[in-house]
Scaffold this motif. Structure first.
Motif, PDB file in Angstrom:
ATOM      1  N   MET A  33       0.826  -1.211   0.000  1.00 38.40           N
ATOM      2  CA  MET A  33       0.000   0.000   0.000  1.00 38.40           C
ATOM      3  C   MET A  33       0.862   1.264   0.000  1.00 38.40           C
ATOM      4  O   MET A  33       0.476   2.282  -0.576  1.00 38.40           O
ATOM      5  N   ALA A  34       2.035   1.185   0.644  1.00 36.36           N
ATOM      6  CA  ALA A  34       2.944   2.342   0.627  1.00 36.36           C
ATOM      7  C   ALA A  34       3.386   2.641  -0.805  1.00 36.36           C
ATOM      8  O   ALA A  34       3.439   3.806  -1.224  1.00 36.36           O
ATOM      9  N   SER A  35       3.674   1.582  -1.578  1.00 36.90           N
ATOM     10  CA  SER A  35       4.060   1.773  -2.985  1.00 36.90           C
ATOM     11  C   SER A  35       2.868   2.246  -3.812  1.00 36.90           C
ATOM     12  O   SER A  35       3.018   3.106  -4.679  1.00 36.90           O
ATOM     13  N   VAL A  36       1.697   1.680  -3.502  1.00 35.08           N
ATOM     14  CA  VAL A  36       0.489   2.035  -4.259  1.00 35.08           C
ATOM     15  C   VAL A  36       0.154   3.518  -4.064  1.00 35.08           C
ATOM     16  O   VAL A  36      -0.220   4.207  -5.017  1.00 35.08           O
ATOM     17  N   ARG A  37       0.336   4.004  -2.827  1.00 38.89           N
ATOM     18  CA  ARG A  37      -0.020   5.414  -2.547  1.00 38.89           C
ATOM     19  C   ARG A  37       0.893   6.389  -3.275  1.00 38.89           C
ATOM     20  O   ARG A  37       0.551   7.554  -3.447  1.00 38.89           O
ATOM     21  N   LEU A  38       2.067   5.931  -3.679  1.00 33.97           N
ATOM     22  CA  LEU A  38       2.971   6.803  -4.450  1.00 33.97           C
ATOM     23  C   LEU A  38       2.548   6.900  -5.918  1.00 33.97           C
ATOM     24  O   LEU A  38       3.003   7.768  -6.654  1.00 33.97           O
ATOM     25  N   GLU A  39       1.687   5.977  -6.315  1.00 35.55           N
ATOM     26  CA  GLU A  39       1.243   5.945  -7.711  1.00 35.55           C
ATOM     27  C   GLU A  39       0.113   6.958  -7.931  1.00 35.55           C
ATOM     28  O   GLU A  39      -0.666   7.215  -7.006  1.00 35.55           O
ATOM     29  N   PRO A  40       0.003   7.501  -9.151  1.00 36.41           N
ATOM     30  CA  PRO A  40      -1.151   8.371  -9.412  1.00 36.41           C
ATOM     31  C   PRO A  40      -2.445   7.559  -9.398  1.00 36.41           C
ATOM     32  O   PRO A  40      -2.426   6.352  -9.640  1.00 36.41           O
ATOM     33  N   LEU A  41      -3.554   8.243  -9.102  1.00 38.05           N
ATOM     34  CA  LEU A  41      -4.859   7.569  -9.084  1.00 38.05           C
ATOM     35  C   LEU A  41      -5.181   7.023 -10.471  1.00 38.05           C
ATOM     36  O   LEU A  41      -4.778   7.614 -11.468  1.00 38.05           O
ATOM     37  N   PRO A  42      -5.924   5.906 -10.550  1.00 36.34           N
ATOM     38  CA  PRO A  42      -6.257   5.360 -11.870  1.00 36.34           C
ATOM     39  C   PRO A  42      -6.933   6.382 -12.785  1.00 36.34           C
ATOM     40  O   PRO A  42      -6.668   6.434 -13.978  1.00 36.34           O
ATOM     41  N   SER A  43      -7.806   7.252 -12.188  1.00 34.34           N
ATOM     42  CA  SER A  43      -8.492   8.250 -13.023  1.00 34.34           C
ATOM     43  C   SER A  43      -7.488   9.289 -13.546  1.00 34.34           C
ATOM     44  O   SER A  43      -7.551   9.705 -14.700  1.00 34.34           O
ATOM     45  N   ALA A  44      -6.535   9.669 -12.677  1.00 34.38           N
ATOM     46  CA  ALA A  44      -5.504  10.640 -13.085  1.00 34.38           C
ATOM     47  C   ALA A  44      -4.615  10.033 -14.158  1.00 34.38           C
ATOM     48  O   ALA A  44      -4.199  10.711 -15.097  1.00 34.38           O
ATOM     49  N   ARG A  45      -4.370   8.720 -14.004  1.00 34.49           N
ATOM     50  CA  ARG A  45      -3.541   8.018 -14.995  1.00 34.49           C
ATOM     51  C   ARG A  45      -4.219   8.030 -16.371  1.00 34.49           C
ATOM     52  O   ARG A  45      -3.583   8.244 -17.385  1.00 34.49           O
ATOM     53  N   ARG A  46      -5.566   7.856 -16.355  1.00 35.18           N
ATOM     54  CA  ARG A  46      -6.302   7.859 -17.622  1.00 35.18           C
ATOM     55  C   ARG A  46      -6.205   9.214 -18.295  1.00 35.18           C
ATOM     56  O   ARG A  46      -5.907   9.330 -19.470  1.00 35.18           O
ATOM     57  N   LYS A  47      -6.390  10.287 -17.468  1.00 38.94           N
ATOM     58  CA  LYS A  47      -6.311  11.649 -18.017  1.00 38.94           C
ATOM     59  C   LYS A  47      -4.917  11.898 -18.579  1.00 38.94           C
ATOM     60  O   LYS A  47      -4.755  12.486 -19.639  1.00 38.94           O
ATOM     61  N   GLU A  48      -3.919  11.426 -17.822  1.00 37.49           N
ATOM     62  CA  GLU A  48      -2.528  11.642 -18.234  1.00 37.49           C
ATOM     63  C   GLU A  48      -2.245  10.938 -19.560  1.00 37.49           C
ATOM     64  O   GLU A  48      -1.574  11.471 -20.428  1.00 37.49           O
ATOM     65  N   ARG A  49      -2.829   9.700 -19.657  1.00 36.34           N
ATOM     66  CA  ARG A  49      -2.614   8.919 -20.880  1.00 36.34           C
ATOM     67  C   ARG A  49      -3.260   9.618 -22.070  1.00 36.34           C
ATOM     68  O   ARG A  49      -2.665   9.736 -23.137  1.00 36.34           O
ATOM     69  N   ILE A  50      -4.467  10.133 -21.865  1.00 33.48           N
ATOM     70  CA  ILE A  50      -5.171  10.835 -22.947  1.00 33.48           C
ATOM     71  C   ILE A  50      -4.363  12.079 -23.336  1.00 33.48           C
ATOM     72  O   ILE A  50      -4.135  12.345 -24.514  1.00 33.48           O
ATOM     73  N   ARG A  51      -3.906  12.808 -22.274  1.00 32.49           N
ATOM     74  CA  ARG A  51      -3.132  14.021 -22.527  1.00 32.49           C
ATOM     75  C   ARG A  51      -1.844  13.706 -23.285  1.00 32.49           C
ATOM     76  O   ARG A  51      -1.446  14.421 -24.180  1.00 32.49           O
ATOM     77  N   SER A  52      -1.230  12.583 -22.890  1.00 27.50           N
ATOM     78  CA  SER A  52       0.043  12.236 -23.532  1.00 27.50           C
ATOM     79  C   SER A  52      -0.151  11.871 -25.002  1.00 27.50           C
ATOM     80  O   SER A  52       0.782  11.877 -25.781  1.00 27.50           O
ATOM     81  N   ILE A  53      -1.386  11.524 -25.384  1.00 25.51           N
ATOM     82  CA  ILE A  53      -1.654  11.237 -26.802  1.00 25.51           C
ATOM     83  C   ILE A  53      -2.162  12.490 -27.503  1.00 25.51           C
ATOM     84  O   ILE A  53      -1.688  12.845 -28.580  1.00 25.51           O
ATOM     85  N   VAL A  54      -3.108  13.187 -26.855  1.00 29.41           N
ATOM     86  CA  VAL A  54      -3.779  14.315 -27.504  1.00 29.41           C
ATOM     87  C   VAL A  54      -2.824  15.505 -27.721  1.00 29.41           C
ATOM     88  O   VAL A  54      -2.797  16.082 -28.816  1.00 29.41           O
TER      89      VAL A  54
END
Lengths: 139, 193
Positions: A33-54
Motif C-alpha cells: 500500500m505504501a508503494s500504491v499510494r505513491l502511484e497516481p490515481l487510476p483516473s488521473a492516470r487515464r487523463k494523463e494517458r489521454i493528454r500524452s496522446i492528444v
C-alpha cells in the motif's frame, strides 16, 4: 489421447498435497500500500494517458499544417484550396512575431518558420514537463 | 469485517478510494505469494514478485475487463512477473543436481515415521519441481497446488489449452523421472553404507 489417459492415471497427485503452508510476510499489505499510494490515481492516470496522446497529436497536426500551408501559399498558380489555406495562414501569420521580419514569405522563406516551429514546440514541451514534475512533487 | 467481493473493491479503487485496494491485497496476498514462491523457488524473489504483481495490478486495474475472475487476472500478472524475473536472473541460479537426503535422514530428524515420510515426499517433489524450467514449473504449480483446470491455466499463461495439456504431460513425465532417479541414487547410496 495418450495425454488424457495420462491425466486420469496421475501418480504425481498422490505425492502432491495442495496445502498453502506459506504465508506472505508480516507487513506485506502495508508495504504494497505504501508503494500504491505513491502511484497516481487510476483516473488521473487515464487523463494523463489521454493528454500524452492528444497534446503531441495536436501539436503534430499544427506543425504538419504549417508545413503544408507554407508549401501551398508559395505556389504561383493558386488553387481554391490554396487560397483558402492562404487566408488561414494570413490569420496565423498575424499571430507570428516573425511577420515583421519576413513580410513577404514565399516557399523558401516560409521554410525558415520550420526550425522556429520546432524550437517553439521544444520550449513548450520542456515547459509542460517541468509543470508536470512540479505537480508530481507537490502531490 | 465482511468481504464484499473483488468487484466491489475494484470499483471503489477506480472511483478514487485507494485504500480499498488494501482489501484486495489482504484477500489475495497468500495465494499470490505461494504461486510466486513455487515458481521462483525462494522467499526473497517471491516477496519481490508478489509486491511487484500487486503494484502492476493497481496500475492496470482499469484494464481489468471483468470477463475473468480477478484472481485469474492477478495470477496472470504473477505468472508473467515470475517468468521474467527468473529469466533475468537465470545465470545466477544454480540448478540442484542431486537430492541431498533420503527417507532415513528425515527419520533421524523427525522421529514420527509417518511425518518423516511425508516430509521426505514433500522435499522430493519440491526438488523435482525446482529442476523443471520456469514455465513447466508454473504449469505444474497451477495444476496441482492451485488446483486449476487446463482451461484456467490457459487463461493465466496465455498458452492454448492443447499446449497446456502437452506441457503438463511432459512436465509430469520429467518430474517423475527426476523423482525416480533421486530415489534410485538414494537406494544405491543406502546400500553402499
Amino acid at each position: 489421447m495418450r495425454i488424457n489417459e495420462e491425466m486420469e492415471m496421475d501418480h504425481l497427485r498422490d505425492l502432491i498435497t495442495p496445502q498453502r503452508v506459506e504465508k506472505a510476510s508480516d507487513g506485506f499489505t502495508d508495504r504494497v500500500m505504501a508503494s500504491v499510494r505513491l502511484e497516481p490515481l487510476p483516473s488521473a492516470r487515464r487523463k494523463e494517458r489521454i493528454r500524452s496522446i492528444v497534446v503531441p497529436a495536436a501539436f503534430g497536426l499544427i506543425f504538419v499544417s504549417l508545413i503544408i500551408i507554407a508549401l501551398l501559399t508559395g505556389s504561383s498558380e493558386k488553387s481554391q484550396m490554396a487560397v483558402y489555406i492562404d487566408k488561414i495562414s494570413g490569420v496565423i501569420s498575424q499571430l507570428l512575431p516573425s511577420r515583421n521580419i519576413l513580410p513577404e514569405a514565399s516557399i523558401p522563406r516560409a521554410l525558415v518558420y520550420i526550425p522556429l516551429g520546432i524550437l517553439a514546440l521544444a520550449l513548450l514541451d520542456s515547459a509542460i514537463i517541468k509543470l508536470r514534475r512540479r505537480k508530481a512533487v507537490s502531490r | 469485517m465482511d468481504y464484499k467481493g473483488d468487484i466491489y473493491y475494484i470499483e471503489q479503487v477506480l472511483g478514487g478510494k485507494v485504500n480499498a485496494f488494501t482489501h484486495l491485497v489482504d484477500r489475495h496476498k497468500d495465494n499470490v505469494f505461494n504461486l510466486a514462491l513455487r515458481i521462483s523457488g525462494n522467499r526473497e524473489d517471491a516477496e519481490e514478485i508478489a509486491q511487484d504483481s500487486f503494484l502492476k495490478a493497481y496500475r492496470s486495474l482499469e484494464g481489468f475487463k471483468m470477463n475473468s475472475t480477478f484472481s485469474t487476472w492477478l495470477y496472470r500478472i504473477v505468472y508473467n512477473s515470475s517468468i521474467s524475473l527468473i529469466r533475468k536472473r537465470r545465470e545466477k541460479i544454480l540448478s540442484i543436481q542431486e537430492f541431498p537426503a533420503d527417507a532415513a535422514d528425515f527419520l533421524s530428524v523427525i522421529h514420527d515415521e509417518d511425518a518423516a515420510i511425508e516430509e521426505y515426499k514433500r522435499s522430493l517433489v519440491a526438488f523435482a519441481l525446482q529442476n523443471l524450467n520456469e514455465e513447466d514449473r508454473a504449469i505444474i504449480t497451477l495444476f496441482y497446488y492451485e488446483e486449476m483446470d487446463t482451461e484456467k491455466i490457459s487463461q493465466v499463461t496465455g498458452l492454448s489449452r492443447q499446449n497446456v495439456k502437452v506441457r503438463l504431460f511432459r512436465a509430469r513425465q520429467k518430474m517423475s523421472e527426476i523423482i525416480v532417479n533421486a530415489e534410485k541414487k538414494n537406494t544405491v547410496c543406502h546400500e553402499d553404507k
